[in-house]
Design a protein around this motif. Sequence first.
Motif, PDB file in Angstrom:
ATOM      1  N   LEU A 102       0.747  -1.102  -0.154  1.00 21.05           N
ATOM      2  CA  LEU A 102      -0.074  -0.089  -0.198  1.00 21.05           C
ATOM      3  C   LEU A 102       1.010   1.269  -0.115  1.00 21.05           C
ATOM      4  O   LEU A 102       1.655   1.380   0.598  1.00 21.05           O
ATOM      5  CB  LEU A 102      -0.913  -0.263   1.195  1.00 21.05           C
ATOM      6  CG  LEU A 102      -1.809   1.023   1.481  1.00 21.05           C
ATOM      7  CD1 LEU A 102      -3.053   0.922   0.458  1.00 21.05           C
ATOM      8  CD2 LEU A 102      -2.398   1.094   2.703  1.00 21.05           C
ATOM      9  N   GLY A 103       0.448   2.133  -0.868  1.00 18.36           N
ATOM     10  CA  GLY A 103       1.190   3.401  -0.918  1.00 18.36           C
ATOM     11  C   GLY A 103       2.491   3.360  -1.963  1.00 18.36           C
ATOM     12  O   GLY A 103       2.929   4.525  -1.959  1.00 18.36           O
ATOM     13  N   ASP A 104       2.857   2.290  -2.199  1.00 14.38           N
ATOM     14  CA  ASP A 104       3.961   2.225  -3.273  1.00 14.38           C
ATOM     15  C   ASP A 104       3.417   3.059  -4.593  1.00 14.38           C
ATOM     16  O   ASP A 104       2.230   3.024  -4.746  1.00 14.38           O
ATOM     17  CB  ASP A 104       4.157   0.826  -3.719  1.00 14.38           C
ATOM     18  CG  ASP A 104       5.176   0.151  -2.704  1.00 14.38           C
ATOM     19  OD1 ASP A 104       5.190   0.861  -1.482  1.00 14.38           O
ATOM     20  OD2 ASP A 104       5.382  -1.002  -2.482  1.00 14.38           O
ATOM     21  N   TYR A 105       4.097   3.434  -5.356  1.00  6.35           N
ATOM     22  CA  TYR A 105       3.879   4.292  -6.328  1.00  6.35           C
ATOM     23  C   TYR A 105       4.583   4.277  -7.644  1.00  6.35           C
ATOM     24  O   TYR A 105       6.018   3.912  -7.581  1.00  6.35           O
ATOM     25  CB  TYR A 105       3.867   5.887  -6.067  1.00  6.35           C
ATOM     26  CG  TYR A 105       5.087   6.219  -5.690  1.00  6.35           C
ATOM     27  CD1 TYR A 105       5.757   7.120  -6.313  1.00  6.35           C
ATOM     28  CD2 TYR A 105       5.604   6.278  -4.400  1.00  6.35           C
ATOM     29  CE1 TYR A 105       7.054   7.693  -5.933  1.00  6.35           C
ATOM     30  CE2 TYR A 105       6.733   6.960  -3.778  1.00  6.35           C
ATOM     31  CZ  TYR A 105       7.483   7.691  -4.808  1.00  6.35           C
ATOM     32  OH  TYR A 105       8.754   8.142  -4.491  1.00  6.35           O
ATOM     33  N   TRP A 106       4.305   4.751  -8.868  1.00  7.23           N
ATOM     34  CA  TRP A 106       5.007   4.976  -9.979  1.00  7.23           C
ATOM     35  C   TRP A 106       5.151   6.314 -10.329  1.00  7.23           C
ATOM     36  O   TRP A 106       4.330   7.325 -10.139  1.00  7.23           O
ATOM     37  CB  TRP A 106       4.240   4.171 -10.946  1.00  7.23           C
ATOM     38  CG  TRP A 106       4.648   2.643 -11.212  1.00  7.23           C
ATOM     39  CD1 TRP A 106       5.649   1.856 -11.742  1.00  7.23           C
ATOM     40  CD2 TRP A 106       3.622   1.799 -10.528  1.00  7.23           C
ATOM     41  NE1 TRP A 106       5.353   0.557 -11.351  1.00  7.23           N
ATOM     42  CE2 TRP A 106       3.919   0.440 -10.682  1.00  7.23           C
ATOM     43  CE3 TRP A 106       2.381   2.022  -9.980  1.00  7.23           C
ATOM     44  CZ2 TRP A 106       3.504  -0.616 -10.112  1.00  7.23           C
ATOM     45  CZ3 TRP A 106       1.990   0.801  -9.251  1.00  7.23           C
ATOM     46  CH2 TRP A 106       2.358  -0.424  -9.299  1.00  7.23           C
ATOM     47  N   SER A 107       6.270   6.876 -10.855  1.00 12.51           N
ATOM     48  CA  SER A 107       6.518   8.054 -11.279  1.00 12.51           C
ATOM     49  C   SER A 107       6.478   8.163 -12.743  1.00 12.51           C
ATOM     50  O   SER A 107       7.493   7.805 -13.490  1.00 12.51           O
ATOM     51  CB  SER A 107       7.754   8.857 -10.931  1.00 12.51           C
ATOM     52  OG  SER A 107       7.826  10.132 -11.067  1.00 12.51           O
ATOM     53  N   ILE A 108       5.242   8.674 -13.481  1.00 10.95           N
ATOM     54  CA  ILE A 108       5.239   8.619 -14.877  1.00 10.95           C
ATOM     55  C   ILE A 108       4.599   9.924 -15.385  1.00 10.95           C
ATOM     56  O   ILE A 108       3.656  10.425 -14.947  1.00 10.95           O
ATOM     57  CB  ILE A 108       4.494   7.197 -15.270  1.00 10.95           C
ATOM     58  CG1 ILE A 108       4.609   6.113 -14.608  1.00 10.95           C
ATOM     59  CG2 ILE A 108       4.348   7.368 -16.869  1.00 10.95           C
ATOM     60  CD1 ILE A 108       3.527   5.029 -14.700  1.00 10.95           C
ATOM     61  N   GLY A 109       5.281  10.401 -16.318  1.00  8.54           N
ATOM     62  CA  GLY A 109       4.652  11.493 -16.936  1.00  8.54           C
ATOM     63  C   GLY A 109       4.774  12.687 -16.120  1.00  8.54           C
ATOM     64  O   GLY A 109       3.835  13.683 -16.125  1.00  8.54           O
ATOM     65  N   GLY A 110       5.570  12.983 -14.880  1.00 10.18           N
ATOM     66  CA  GLY A 110       5.752  13.964 -14.229  1.00 10.18           C
ATOM     67  C   GLY A 110       4.507  13.903 -13.062  1.00 10.18           C
ATOM     68  O   GLY A 110       4.640  14.731 -12.336  1.00 10.18           O
ATOM     69  N   ARG A 111       3.881  12.835 -12.928  1.00 13.75           N
ATOM     70  CA  ARG A 111       2.717  12.426 -11.943  1.00 13.75           C
ATOM     71  C   ARG A 111       3.228  11.332 -11.174  1.00 13.75           C
ATOM     72  O   ARG A 111       3.834  10.341 -11.616  1.00 13.75           O
ATOM     73  CB  ARG A 111       1.648  12.418 -12.737  1.00 13.75           C
ATOM     74  CG  ARG A 111       1.063  13.440 -13.409  1.00 13.75           C
ATOM     75  CD  ARG A 111      -0.337  13.338 -13.960  1.00 13.75           C
ATOM     76  NE  ARG A 111      -0.783  14.433 -14.533  1.00 13.75           N
ATOM     77  CZ  ARG A 111      -0.795  14.687 -16.006  1.00 13.75           C
ATOM     78  NH1 ARG A 111      -0.093  13.937 -16.897  1.00 13.75           N
ATOM     79  NH2 ARG A 111      -1.319  15.827 -16.387  1.00 13.75           N
TER      80      ARG A 111
ATOM     81  N   ALA B 132      -0.208   6.302 -19.410  1.00  8.61           N
ATOM     82  CA  ALA B 132       0.648   5.826 -18.433  1.00  8.61           C
ATOM     83  C   ALA B 132       0.818   4.195 -18.091  1.00  8.61           C
ATOM     84  O   ALA B 132       1.815   3.789 -17.638  1.00  8.61           O
ATOM     85  CB  ALA B 132       0.402   6.593 -17.069  1.00  8.61           C
ATOM     86  N   PHE B 133      -0.222   3.768 -18.303  1.00  3.56           N
ATOM     87  CA  PHE B 133      -0.508   2.143 -17.917  1.00  3.56           C
ATOM     88  C   PHE B 133      -1.053   1.370 -19.159  1.00  3.56           C
ATOM     89  O   PHE B 133      -2.265   0.768 -19.187  1.00  3.56           O
ATOM     90  CB  PHE B 133      -1.501   1.922 -16.798  1.00  3.56           C
ATOM     91  CG  PHE B 133      -0.929   2.436 -15.394  1.00  3.56           C
ATOM     92  CD1 PHE B 133      -0.160   1.808 -14.584  1.00  3.56           C
ATOM     93  CD2 PHE B 133      -1.268   3.823 -14.940  1.00  3.56           C
ATOM     94  CE1 PHE B 133       0.537   2.501 -13.566  1.00  3.56           C
ATOM     95  CE2 PHE B 133      -0.700   4.247 -13.837  1.00  3.56           C
ATOM     96  CZ  PHE B 133       0.074   3.540 -12.972  1.00  3.56           C
TER      97      PHE B 133
ATOM     98  N   VAL C  14      -5.079  -1.371 -17.901  1.00 10.61           N
ATOM     99  CA  VAL C  14      -6.237  -0.544 -17.236  1.00 10.61           C
ATOM    100  C   VAL C  14      -7.588  -1.688 -17.468  1.00 10.61           C
ATOM    101  O   VAL C  14      -7.474  -1.925 -18.625  1.00 10.61           O
ATOM    102  CB  VAL C  14      -6.633   0.843 -17.778  1.00 10.61           C
ATOM    103  CG1 VAL C  14      -7.995   1.191 -17.094  1.00 10.61           C
ATOM    104  CG2 VAL C  14      -5.473   1.692 -17.448  1.00 10.61           C
ATOM    105  N   LEU C  15      -7.991  -2.182 -16.351  1.00 11.48           N
ATOM    106  CA  LEU C  15      -9.186  -3.182 -16.537  1.00 11.48           C
ATOM    107  C   LEU C  15     -10.402  -2.659 -16.390  1.00 11.48           C
ATOM    108  O   LEU C  15     -10.521  -1.194 -16.075  1.00 11.48           O
ATOM    109  CB  LEU C  15      -8.854  -4.153 -15.599  1.00 11.48           C
ATOM    110  CG  LEU C  15      -7.528  -4.940 -15.352  1.00 11.48           C
ATOM    111  CD1 LEU C  15      -7.639  -5.781 -14.181  1.00 11.48           C
ATOM    112  CD2 LEU C  15      -7.209  -5.564 -16.470  1.00 11.48           C
TER     113      LEU C  15
ATOM    114  N   VAL D 232      -5.943  -1.661 -12.100  1.00 18.04           N
ATOM    115  CA  VAL D 232      -4.739  -1.933 -13.167  1.00 18.04           C
ATOM    116  C   VAL D 232      -4.602  -3.688 -12.860  1.00 18.04           C
ATOM    117  O   VAL D 232      -4.288  -3.929 -11.616  1.00 18.04           O
ATOM    118  CB  VAL D 232      -3.284  -1.150 -12.846  1.00 18.04           C
ATOM    119  CG1 VAL D 232      -2.223  -1.727 -13.311  1.00 18.04           C
ATOM    120  CG2 VAL D 232      -3.574   0.197 -13.423  1.00 18.04           C
ATOM    121  N   GLY D 233      -4.087  -4.291 -13.819  1.00 23.66           N
ATOM    122  CA  GLY D 233      -3.832  -5.775 -13.663  1.00 23.66           C
ATOM    123  C   GLY D 233      -3.226  -6.167 -15.328  1.00 23.66           C
ATOM    124  O   GLY D 233      -3.020  -5.579 -16.043  1.00 23.66           O
TER     125      GLY D 233
END
Length: 324
Positions: free
Chosen positions: A129-138, A204-205, A209-210, A323-324
């Motif tokens: 929980l709380g982990d993240y990706w940094s994609i497109g400046g977001r 981004a994904f 996206v499901l 996402v999956g």
Amino acid sequence: MKITDYEKVQALAASNIFLLDGPNGTKTIAADALAKALIGLLSSKDFIGGVNLSELTQVNALVSGNKLLVGTTEGNKAIAAEDALFAMLDSFAPVELRRVLFRGKNLGTALTAVQKAAIKDGSFKGMFLGDYWSIGGRIWRIVDMDYWYNCGDTAFTSHHLVIMPDEALYNAQMNTTNITTGGYVGSEMYKKNLANAKTIVNAAFQGSVLTHREHLCNAVANGKQSGGAWFDSSIELPSEIMMYGHIHFGNASDGNTIPNIYTSSKTQLALFMVCPRFITDRSHAQWLRDVVSSAYFALVSGFGDTGYGGASNSLGVRPVFPVG
């Protein structure tokens, strides 16, 4: 131990001698000899993965720095205590534990094939929980896991992460005027203004996206949600329940009317329960999809409180999606 044996042990102690059990029976050993033997053991390179007395000062420094010395095939490595804990948990933690333990680790600049496989098989290995990706400046953060699993008029049986950006992607109106006709599904937000969010999220994904089935409001009467249906859903505005855990301004029982909240998203997203500071980003008021009256939709205030606003206001669009 018999009394006579106890007296013998006392006599040994008085003479500074210890009694030790060994493979060849019980032996006596002088205390100073035992101390030298223990010091020799502590000095050995084979003791505790290679830590000897000359390295104890280094170990103390690691402890004060909240680090652990871990033996690896490449020798001893100093790693942060938190990283060591999560590395251990990652080897066995089920999704039920992962979705309530906040870590907040940067997982990279794209969803990898390994990460996607770990989502699909339901292990969620390498993710908390709380982990993240940094994609497109977001920042795109994990806010829950398997939240919609087995929900919908058609069961959603794909393991999934639930992702939200930390901040609104842009501002937009719910409607061009202060009306809530047709509820969320009838709004300009649903029909047009989410399109840009869908483009950003899908970029981004890509391919991850499901789509699941969600019950959404499509009718309003006397300022209250009055009808709903099942729709294919991928990228939506969140609801009051998803953000706060309960309704603040949406439909509620008044003792006469039994309300329908028109959603299968019936519980608070895990991140906002564990770390409520992520509910607001302070820079934007964010639209929610709940109808409050014939003119207002619910929102998350930039000040962190609950709120509502006229549908024609241009406020933050912060979508939620699987996402999956």
